[in-house]
Design a protein around this motif. Structure first.
Motif, PDB file in Angstrom:
ATOM      1  N   GLU A  35      -7.831   1.326  -4.323  1.00 35.28           N
ATOM      2  CA  GLU A  35      -8.641   2.515  -4.446  1.00 35.28           C
ATOM      3  C   GLU A  35      -7.338   3.429  -4.185  1.00 35.28           C
ATOM      4  O   GLU A  35      -6.518   3.489  -3.461  1.00 35.28           O
ATOM      5  CB  GLU A  35      -9.278   2.850  -3.357  1.00 35.28           C
ATOM      6  CG  GLU A  35     -10.896   1.985  -3.587  1.00 35.28           C
ATOM      7  CD  GLU A  35     -11.801   2.847  -4.424  1.00 35.28           C
ATOM      8  OE1 GLU A  35     -11.389   4.117  -4.970  1.00 35.28           O
ATOM      9  OE2 GLU A  35     -12.635   2.536  -4.691  1.00 35.28           O
ATOM     10  N   TRP A  42     -12.886   7.967   4.465  1.00 34.02           N
ATOM     11  CA  TRP A  42     -11.932   7.738   3.311  1.00 34.02           C
ATOM     12  C   TRP A  42     -12.813   7.857   2.059  1.00 34.02           C
ATOM     13  O   TRP A  42     -13.748   7.029   2.023  1.00 34.02           O
ATOM     14  CB  TRP A  42     -11.231   6.245   3.305  1.00 34.02           C
ATOM     15  CG  TRP A  42     -10.323   5.895   2.309  1.00 34.02           C
ATOM     16  CD1 TRP A  42      -9.520   6.809   1.703  1.00 34.02           C
ATOM     17  CD2 TRP A  42      -9.776   4.691   1.783  1.00 34.02           C
ATOM     18  NE1 TRP A  42      -8.639   6.348   0.809  1.00 34.02           N
ATOM     19  CE2 TRP A  42      -8.879   4.904   0.956  1.00 34.02           C
ATOM     20  CE3 TRP A  42     -10.328   3.379   1.847  1.00 34.02           C
ATOM     21  CZ2 TRP A  42      -8.271   3.842   0.004  1.00 34.02           C
ATOM     22  CZ3 TRP A  42      -9.803   2.333   1.301  1.00 34.02           C
ATOM     23  CH2 TRP A  42      -8.465   2.514   0.230  1.00 34.02           C
ATOM     24  N   GLY A  92       0.916  -1.241  -0.101  1.00 34.86           N
ATOM     25  CA  GLY A  92      -0.083   0.016  -0.055  1.00 34.86           C
ATOM     26  C   GLY A  92       0.845   1.293   0.113  1.00 34.86           C
ATOM     27  O   GLY A  92       2.130   1.225   0.099  1.00 34.86           O
ATOM     28  N   PRO A 106      -4.005   0.132  -2.250  1.00 34.24           N
ATOM     29  CA  PRO A 106      -4.482   1.181  -1.913  1.00 34.24           C
ATOM     30  C   PRO A 106      -3.400   2.274  -2.000  1.00 34.24           C
ATOM     31  O   PRO A 106      -2.127   2.051  -1.735  1.00 34.24           O
ATOM     32  CB  PRO A 106      -4.625   1.054  -0.355  1.00 34.24           C
ATOM     33  CG  PRO A 106      -4.598  -0.386  -0.308  1.00 34.24           C
ATOM     34  CD  PRO A 106      -3.692  -1.259  -1.160  1.00 34.24           C
ATOM     35  N   GLY A 109     -13.332  -0.319  -4.045  1.00 34.31           N
ATOM     36  CA  GLY A 109     -12.430  -0.867  -4.855  1.00 34.31           C
ATOM     37  C   GLY A 109     -13.253  -1.622  -5.999  1.00 34.31           C
ATOM     38  O   GLY A 109     -12.560  -2.284  -6.959  1.00 34.31           O
ATOM     39  N   VAL A 155      -3.528   6.280  -0.303  1.00 37.87           N
ATOM     40  CA  VAL A 155      -4.173   6.887   0.563  1.00 37.87           C
ATOM     41  C   VAL A 155      -3.437   8.088   0.763  1.00 37.87           C
ATOM     42  O   VAL A 155      -2.437   8.401   1.285  1.00 37.87           O
ATOM     43  CB  VAL A 155      -4.351   6.344   2.067  1.00 37.87           C
ATOM     44  CG1 VAL A 155      -5.220   6.948   2.780  1.00 37.87           C
ATOM     45  CG2 VAL A 155      -4.867   4.613   1.769  1.00 37.87           C
TER      46      VAL A 155
END
Length: 326
Positions: A140, A149, A79, A106, A188, A108
């Motif tokens: 995502e 989120w 991630g 991910p 996702g 973020v």
């Protein structure tokens, strides 16, 4: 689990500078981690500094380089967390949402409203939550801020002082973070339809029109490649004005895409709802639907930068590339 932690600057890492104690880019990523050592308990962190600047100074070229950096440095990570300033985070998250839609892990983005160096700050919790989400395996690109989120291509900054600084008006949160982390089923789960060839360049020669009653509709500067018009309500414009008609005809005749979105956060532009919208459509305007201003600008600049044809640009606003609401 290994997480790539990229620092780009922003309020989170700022420190008072000068006689007036104005905030400016401050400590390095290593010093930030000294203040939040518990991050290393959540993941094996790989630290990279992309740049360290106020996000209001970011250029599209910075974001293109950031996307390239994420791909190169995240190959051995599960991630990615990107520390970013809040002012242009929504634009960066929209661009990265398109450019990294196929990354498969991910990404973020997070930051804070008050610096980590302050006793009362949202920085620590945002960092902890972002690293936690980066270990959850949900593919995502999104903004982790406050207790939510949000999908990056659907998010916007809505407050300069609340800790819940971002919202996703036309798409529910991907996850909610409280005593537990609740990841919602749509996280996702969207088709990846980003056209090939995007991301080498970004067409910054865009003009944005934010109408107000009585505004003069001047032709765009020479060299303009695309327009974004943030219309009233569901896409209404004062179509009785000769200068607005001339603007839309100019864009049509010079193959300049003129995308119409709404000034409203909730809902979008439907140019078939009212006759005024239909008139704009008849003069060649493109309906931007529920695209946020940032998603619309990111899509328009990336599409034009990749040399997409006018017909391809039209299709781009009819087709979700990365889960953006239409």
């Amino acid at each position: 689990m290994r997480v790539l932690l990229i620092h780009t600057g922003g309020t989170l890492g700022m420190a008072p500078q000068g006689d007036h104690a104005s905030l400016a880019p401050g400590p390095s990523l290593d010093l930030i981690l000294e203040q939040v050592p518990e991050l290393r308990e959540l993941a094996d962190l790989k630290l990279v500094v992309a740049f360290n600047q106020d996000s209001s100074t970011n250029e599209p070229t910075d974001i293109l380089r950031l996307a390239t950096l994420v791909r190169a440095e995240s190959a051995d990570c599960e991630g990615v967390v990107i520390v970013h300033g809040t002012d242009t985070m929504a634009f960066t998250s929209a661009m990265l949402g398109f450019l990294l839609a196929d990354l498969g892990k991910p990404v973020v983005l997070t930051g804070s409203q008050r610096p980590l160096a302050y006793v009362r700050s949202d920085a620590r919790s945002n960092l902890v939550d972002a690293v936690t989400l980066a270990t959850r395996g949900v593919a995502e690109v999104g903004i982790c801020f406050g207790d939510q989120w949000l999908r990056g291509v659907a998010a916007d900054k809505v407050s300069v002082h609340r800790y819940q600084a971002f919202a996703s008006p036309n798409l529910p949160p991907l996850a909610e973070l409280g005593l537990s982390i609740q990841i919602h089923p749509h996280a996702g789960a969207f088709p990846r339809r980003v056209p090939p060839g995007l991301g080498q360049t970004f067409a910054s020669e865009l003009s944005v029109y934010a109408p107000f009653p009585g505004m003069a509709w001047n032709l765009p500067p020479d060299g303009t490649r695309g327009l974004l018009i943030e219309a009233y309500g569901a896409g209404n414009l004062p179509m009785g004005r000769a200068d607005l008609q001339a603007l839309l005809v100019h864009c049509r005749d010079h193959h300049i895409p003129a995308v119409i979105t709404s000034q409203c956060l909730w809902g979008g532009a439907d140019l078939e709802t009212y006759d005024l919208g239909r008139q704009a459509l008849d003069l060649g305007a493109l309906p931007g639907g529920h695209h946020t201003r940032w998603a619309a600008l990111a899509k328009l600049g990336l599409a034009l930068g990749a040399g997409l044809s006018p017909e391809d640009v039209l299709q781009a606003f009819r087709t979700p590339w990365a889960g953006e609401p239409l």
